[in-house]
Design an enzyme around this catalytic site. Structure first.
Site, PDB file in Angstrom:
ATOM      1  N   GLY A 183      78.301  10.115  -1.771  1.00 40.45           N
ATOM      2  CA  GLY A 183      77.024  10.823  -1.704  1.00 40.45           C
ATOM      3  C   GLY A 183      77.102  12.308  -1.990  1.00 40.45           C
ATOM      4  CB  SER A 231      88.529  17.992  -4.942  1.00 41.62           C
ATOM      5  OG  SER A 231      87.515  17.896  -3.982  1.00 41.62           O
TER       6      SER A 231
END
Length: 197
Positions: free
Chosen positions: A38, A107
């Site tokens: 999300g 990441s």
């Protein structure tokens, strides 16, 4: 390595001047989490609300950046590191211009997120863990990527055959498995407002 003939030019407008004009500080709000957790949805919803309230804000999204600046990078560990390094440098430039930068990138590596943190002042980087378990992300699979990864069509897919290193001490956790999008967006907006006063 920077060429010794390249000289850094100081900006004529200081970060402090931007802060005074904008009436808020600039920061990197670094959303990290699995694909489908999300991040992009929350980042864009929060940015929209902050913008409506007069904040100078922008979103850097993982997919969008790979359409241009990072289109030459793949998904090997080395390319992922370079992807985050470049984004960190771009985000730093925005911070210097007085902007709140909300980033939405998987990441996956702690070290890379730590390197971005070191690019700016101590209070200018905020790691936000968009927490969602793999099973839920895979069930959501809005882009069909998990299915492709499970079928061997996408190698090095985070959470499947490439690791995701969860943040150990994020400044904020948004648990999208336990809270809906609106609740998470509201949490993020309030956090940003509190941190950029």
């Amino acid at each position: 390595m920077v060429n010794k003939d390249i000289v850094w030019h100081e900006a004529s407008i200081t970060k402090r001047e931007y802060h005074e004009k904008n009436q808020h500080k600039s920061s990197i709000i670094w959303l990290t989490g699995l694909s489908g957790s999300g991040k992009s949805t929350i980042a864009n919803a929060a940015a929209r609300e902050l913008f409506a309230q007069g904040y100078q804000v922008t979103v850097l999204d993982g997919d969008n950046v790979r359409h241009g600046l990072n289109k030459d990078l793949g998904f090997s560990d080395e390319d992922r590191k370079e992807n985050i390094r470049r984004i960190g440098e771009v985000a730093k430039l925005f911070v210097e211009q007085g902007t709140i930068v909300i980033t939405a990138f998987i990441s996956p590596f702690k070290e890379d997120r730590g390197l971005v943190r070191q690019l700016v002042e101590e209070d200018e980087f905020h790691e936000v863990y968009v927490k969602c378990d793999l099973a839920t992300c895979e069930e959501r699979d809005p882009k069909g990527l998990y299915k492709k990864a499970r079928n061997g069509e996408i190698p090095f897919f985070t959470g499947i055959d490439s690791p995701y290193e969860e943040p150990e001490t994020p400044e904020l956790v948004l648990d999208t498995g336990a809270h809906n999008r609106e609740e998470c967006k509201n949490q993020l907006v309030q956090y940003v407002k509190d941190q950029t006063k």
